[in-house]
Design a protein around this motif. Structure first.
Motif, PDB file in Angstrom:
ATOM      1  N   HIS A   1       0.832  -1.204   0.000  1.00 26.98           N
ATOM      2  CA  HIS A   1       0.000   0.000   0.000  1.00 26.98           C
ATOM      3  C   HIS A   1       0.870   1.260   0.000  1.00 26.98           C
ATOM      4  N   SER A   2       1.909   1.282   0.816  1.00 27.52           N
ATOM      5  CA  SER A   2       2.804   2.434   0.846  1.00 27.52           C
ATOM      6  C   SER A   2       3.526   2.595  -0.494  1.00 27.52           C
ATOM      7  N   TYR A   3       3.891   1.473  -1.092  1.00 25.58           N
ATOM      8  CA  TYR A   3       4.550   1.508  -2.403  1.00 25.58           C
ATOM      9  C   TYR A   3       3.613   2.104  -3.454  1.00 25.58           C
ATOM     10  N   LEU A   4       2.334   1.724  -3.393  1.00 23.59           N
ATOM     11  CA  LEU A   4       1.349   2.271  -4.317  1.00 23.59           C
ATOM     12  C   LEU A   4       1.206   3.782  -4.132  1.00 23.59           C
ATOM     13  N   LEU A   5       1.108   4.226  -2.890  1.00 20.48           N
ATOM     14  CA  LEU A   5       1.016   5.675  -2.639  1.00 20.48           C
ATOM     15  C   LEU A   5       2.260   6.402  -3.130  1.00 20.48           C
ATOM     16  N   ASP A   6       3.412   5.778  -2.918  1.00 23.35           N
ATOM     17  CA  ASP A   6       4.655   6.387  -3.372  1.00 23.35           C
ATOM     18  C   ASP A   6       4.669   6.529  -4.896  1.00 23.35           C
ATOM     19  N   GLN A   7       4.196   5.517  -5.593  1.00 24.28           N
ATOM     20  CA  GLN A   7       4.120   5.581  -7.058  1.00 24.28           C
ATOM     21  C   GLN A   7       3.155   6.669  -7.513  1.00 24.28           C
ATOM     22  N   ARG A   8       2.044   6.813  -6.802  1.00 26.13           N
ATOM     23  CA  ARG A   8       1.086   7.859  -7.162  1.00 26.13           C
ATOM     24  C   ARG A   8       1.670   9.249  -6.911  1.00 26.13           C
ATOM     25  N   VAL A   9       2.425   9.386  -5.840  1.00 24.52           N
ATOM     26  CA  VAL A   9       3.083  10.670  -5.578  1.00 24.52           C
ATOM     27  C   VAL A   9       4.071  10.997  -6.697  1.00 24.52           C
ATOM     28  N   GLN A  10       4.804   9.991  -7.164  1.00 27.33           N
ATOM     29  CA  GLN A  10       5.752  10.223  -8.244  1.00 27.33           C
ATOM     30  C   GLN A  10       5.037  10.672  -9.524  1.00 27.33           C
ATOM     31  N   GLN A  11       3.886  10.049  -9.810  1.00 23.18           N
ATOM     32  CA  GLN A  11       3.117  10.481 -10.987  1.00 23.18           C
ATOM     33  C   GLN A  11       2.638  11.918 -10.808  1.00 23.18           C
ATOM     34  N   ALA A  12       2.131  12.230  -9.612  1.00 24.93           N
ATOM     35  CA  ALA A  12       1.662  13.591  -9.348  1.00 24.93           C
ATOM     36  C   ALA A  12       2.807  14.589  -9.455  1.00 24.93           C
ATOM     37  N   ARG A  13       3.967  14.210  -8.956  1.00 24.72           N
ATOM     38  CA  ARG A  13       5.136  15.105  -9.008  1.00 24.72           C
ATOM     39  C   ARG A  13       5.473  15.488 -10.447  1.00 24.72           C
ATOM     40  N   ALA A  14       5.448  14.495 -11.335  1.00 26.80           N
ATOM     41  CA  ALA A  14       5.767  14.769 -12.741  1.00 26.80           C
ATOM     42  C   ALA A  14       4.766  15.735 -13.361  1.00 26.80           C
ATOM     43  N   GLN A  15       3.493  15.606 -13.005  1.00 26.60           N
ATOM     44  CA  GLN A  15       2.468  16.488 -13.566  1.00 26.60           C
ATOM     45  C   GLN A  15       2.518  17.882 -12.943  1.00 26.60           C
ATOM     46  N   LEU A  16       2.836  17.960 -11.670  1.00 24.43           N
ATOM     47  CA  LEU A  16       2.929  19.266 -11.016  1.00 24.43           C
ATOM     48  C   LEU A  16       4.067  20.086 -11.595  1.00 24.43           C
ATOM     49  N   ARG A  17       5.124  19.429 -12.026  1.00 26.68           N
ATOM     50  CA  ARG A  17       6.240  20.142 -12.656  1.00 26.68           C
ATOM     51  C   ARG A  17       5.793  20.851 -13.933  1.00 26.68           C
ATOM     52  N   LYS A  18       4.694  20.403 -14.497  1.00 29.21           N
ATOM     53  CA  LYS A  18       4.155  21.048 -15.699  1.00 29.21           C
ATOM     54  C   LYS A  18       3.225  22.201 -15.351  1.00 29.21           C
ATOM     55  N   GLY A  19       3.034  22.448 -14.033  1.00 27.06           N
ATOM     56  CA  GLY A  19       2.200  23.560 -13.605  1.00 27.06           C
ATOM     57  C   GLY A  19       0.721  23.260 -13.592  1.00 27.06           C
ATOM     58  N   ARG A  20       0.334  22.005 -13.589  1.00 24.42           N
ATOM     59  CA  ARG A  20      -1.080  21.642 -13.674  1.00 24.42           C
ATOM     60  C   ARG A  20      -1.807  21.862 -12.351  1.00 24.42           C
TER      61      ARG A  20
END
Length: 278
Positions: free
Chosen positions: A204-223
């Motif tokens: 479960h923690s690994y899944l959350l960590d993966q989701r944070v990484q996806q969110a991080r990549a999108q936030l870098r685009k200013g979304r």
């Protein structure tokens, strides 16, 4: 005096990101990982660096290196102050340079420490030309700053590796533990116990960590944060906020909105970038 925490990005170098932390007591992490290769220096104080079952104390003058996907955490010792600089470099760029990532996870080499400080100085100076080549040259020279690789023993476990790969492939989906068990052919109790031993966190923690990484990549685009949260598989923006802050010690808004360092923000311990080398 630099801020407690600031991220640095430059449109001219979209494959690299940096973070300056002036007071590590206010920036604490849960176990997490990065999709990029990470390398940095402790510029003041000391802290505990934990990677899997290994835990070491690192102090000013030390350098840390983390391969993508390595679960780790760095936190202060008994509330003592510490500061650091970290660099996150995208794997496709490194692979395009034909570079081999080092095995070592930390170093006390004064030569590497000084060279890394110089690299940060060069990257933060947007008036300096040829910064991409300077970065490539650093990684090309990196092996000579490190001790001979001692080698890492990594026992094979295809079913656990399959579980991790399944989570990465479906990280934005409403994934359940039963889905992962079916995909890798392991029982619920064994998966939770063995997965944590291998990867340093529960499925479960690994899944959350993966989701944070996806969110991080999108936030870098200013979304927009709310859109990013839903696309990454979080229930809502508040859910993303909690998970993001636990793993990056920064809110999604702070991460998205901080950018290039102004001259007044330049860390005082950085040397001046050399001139006349363009």
């Amino acid at each position: 005096m630099i801020e407690v925490s600031r991220f640095w990005r430059d449109p001219a170098l979209p494959f690299v990101e940096a973070r300056c932390v002036g007071d590590g007591r206010k920036v604490c992490y849960a176990a997490h990982s990065h999709e990029s290769f990470s390398i940095g220096v402790i510029t003041g104080g000391r802290n505990t660096y934990q990677s899997g079952a290994s835990q070491v104390e690192v102090s000013a003058g030390s350098s840390v290196l983390m391969k993508p996907g390595v679960v780790h955490s760095c936190n202060p010792i008994a509330g003592q102050p510490w500061s650091y600089l970290m660099l996150y470099v995208d794997m496709p760029w490194l692979q395009a340079q034909g570079l081999v990532l080092p095995v070592q996870t930390f170093s006390t080499s004064p030569d590497l420490y000084g060279r890394l400080l110089q690299l940060f100085a060069e990257l933060f100076d947007n008036e300096l030309g040829d910064r991409e080549n300077r970065l490539a040259q650093f990684f090309s020279d990196l092996p000579r700053y490190l001790q001979s690789a001692t080698g890492e023993t990594h026992l094979q476990h295809p079913q656990l590796d399959a579980a991790a790969a399944f989570i990465r492939a479906h990280r934005a989906d409403p994934l359940s533990l039963e889905d992962i068990c079916v995909a890798c052919g392991l029982s619920r109790s064994y998966l939770i116990r063995a997965f944590r031993q291998r990867f340093g966190m529960t499925p479960h923690s690994y899944l959350l960590d993966q989701r944070v990484q996806q969110a991080r990549a999108q936030l870098r685009k200013g979304r927009a944060i709310a859109d990013v949260a839903l696309e990454a598989g979080f229930a809502d923006q508040a859910h993303l906020q909690r998970a993001f802050k636990q793993r990056l010690a920064a809110t999604p808004g702070h991460y998205r909105d901080t950018g290039t360092l102004k001259p007044s923000d330049r860390p005082r311990y950085l040397p001046a970038a050399p001139r006349g080398l363009d």
